[in-house]
Design an enzyme around this catalytic site. Structure first.
Site, PDB file in Angstrom:
ATOM      1  CD  GLU A  13      40.875  22.993  -2.012  1.00 29.37           C
ATOM      2  OE1 GLU A  13      39.885  23.282  -2.688  1.00 29.37           O
ATOM      3  OE2 GLU A  13      41.970  23.590  -2.133  1.00 29.37           O
ATOM      4  CG  ASP A 197      30.304  27.371  -4.025  1.00 30.26           C
ATOM      5  OD1 ASP A 197      31.424  27.063  -3.587  1.00 30.26           O
ATOM      6  OD2 ASP A 197      30.162  28.063  -5.053  1.00 30.26           O
TER       7      ASP A 197
HETATM    8  N1  ADE Z   1      35.726  27.591  -5.176  1.00 30.92           N
HETATM    9  C1  ADE Z   1      34.629  27.001  -4.682  1.00 30.92           C
HETATM   10  N2  ADE Z   1      33.544  27.771  -4.855  1.00 30.92           N
HETATM   11  C2  ADE Z   1      33.962  28.885  -5.481  1.00 30.92           C
HETATM   12  C3  ADE Z   1      33.331  30.089  -5.911  1.00 30.92           C
HETATM   13  N3  ADE Z   1      32.016  30.262  -5.750  1.00 30.92           N
HETATM   14  N4  ADE Z   1      34.094  31.036  -6.496  1.00 30.92           N
HETATM   15  C4  ADE Z   1      35.420  30.855  -6.668  1.00 30.92           C
HETATM   16  N5  ADE Z   1      36.062  29.755  -6.269  1.00 30.92           N
HETATM   17  C5  ADE Z   1      35.350  28.783  -5.681  1.00 30.92           C
END
Ligand code: ADE
Length: 231
Positions: A13, A197
């Site tokens: 990041e 996601d």
């Molecule tokens: N950061 C990116 N995706 C995530 C997820 N599914 N749960 C927690 N933090 C995240």
């Protein structure tokens, strides 16, 4: 603004942010590395905290209390909840909460402990600047609620709880900690995330596949915001 903190949680990041600056000075402190740069006359400290609320709290506090940063910008990735957020899309947090903070056994609302608040707001001024930058660069950005907790969310039950309890648009593992620290220390705070996601059964796979590209989306937008702050 005299000294700016730019934070991520993972190396991926902040790597695209560091790549943007020359003459990076590394300072090791408290089991972490802080990267100092000067960009067009502005002192900036960049760091990734490591994943989770505790490390994020430590890093945000250190950047403010030890390095003297007086504005904090966070860039990284998040899991999308709002169906309008697709992988790669950008969200800026207007407020954040801790979805895993639970003393409901004592009659308190989820996410609340005495002396705190369920939601902590970010700087309206920084959000307004970010929105102008988005319009100028034709970027689609959603402003909404981000829920933070020490869990990588991938089960429907977890995601549904966070969505229905906090009306959150996205979730991640650090933002609310940084917002709490900034709020307590009176430091303007900005939290930007790009979706990696959608916090569902494919989340682990999608996160690995899209972490880098989504982190770059977030970093590129953050750099445009930085340029605007310096004008
Ligand atoms: N950061 C990116 N995706 C995530 C997820 N599914 N749960 C927690 N933090 C995240």
């Amino acid at each position: 603004m005299t000294k700016l903190a730019i934070m991520g949680a993972m190396e991926e990041e902040i790597e695209p942010l560091l790549a943007h600056f020359d003459n990076v000075n590394k300072v090791d402190y408290a089991n972490n590395t802080y990267y100092e740069v000067n960009h067009n006359g502005l002192d900036i400290v960049i760091a990734y905290s490591k994943i989770g609320k505790v490390f994020a709290t430590l890093t945000a506090s250190t950047m403010i209390q030890k390095f003297g940063c007086d504005t904090l910008l966070f860039s990284g990735v998040a899991g999308g909840i709002n169906p309008d957020l697709k992988i790669g899309d950008l969200i800026i947090a207007d407020k954040l909460c801790q979805h895993d903070l639970d003393i409901t056994a004592f009659g308190h609302p989820a996410g609340f402990v005495p002396g705190g608040a369920v939601f902590v707001e970010t700087s309206k001024e920084l959000r307004e600047i970010a929105k102008v930058v988005a319009i100028e660069n034709n970027l689609k950005v959603i402003e909404g609620t981000i829920a933070t907790g020490d869990q990588f969310v991938y089960k429907a039950e977890q995601k549904n709880f966070i969505e229905s309890t906090f009306k959150a648009d996205a979730l991640e593992m650090e933002g609310a900690s940084v917002a709490v620290v900034c709020d307590a220390l009176n430091v303007p705070c900005f939290v930007l995330r790009a979706i990696s996601d959608t916090a569902d059964m494919d989340a682990g796979f999608d996160f690995d596949a899209f972490l880098k590209t989504s982190a770059v989306n977030s970093a590129n937008y953050l750099i445009k915001i930085l340029e605007k702050l310096q004008k």
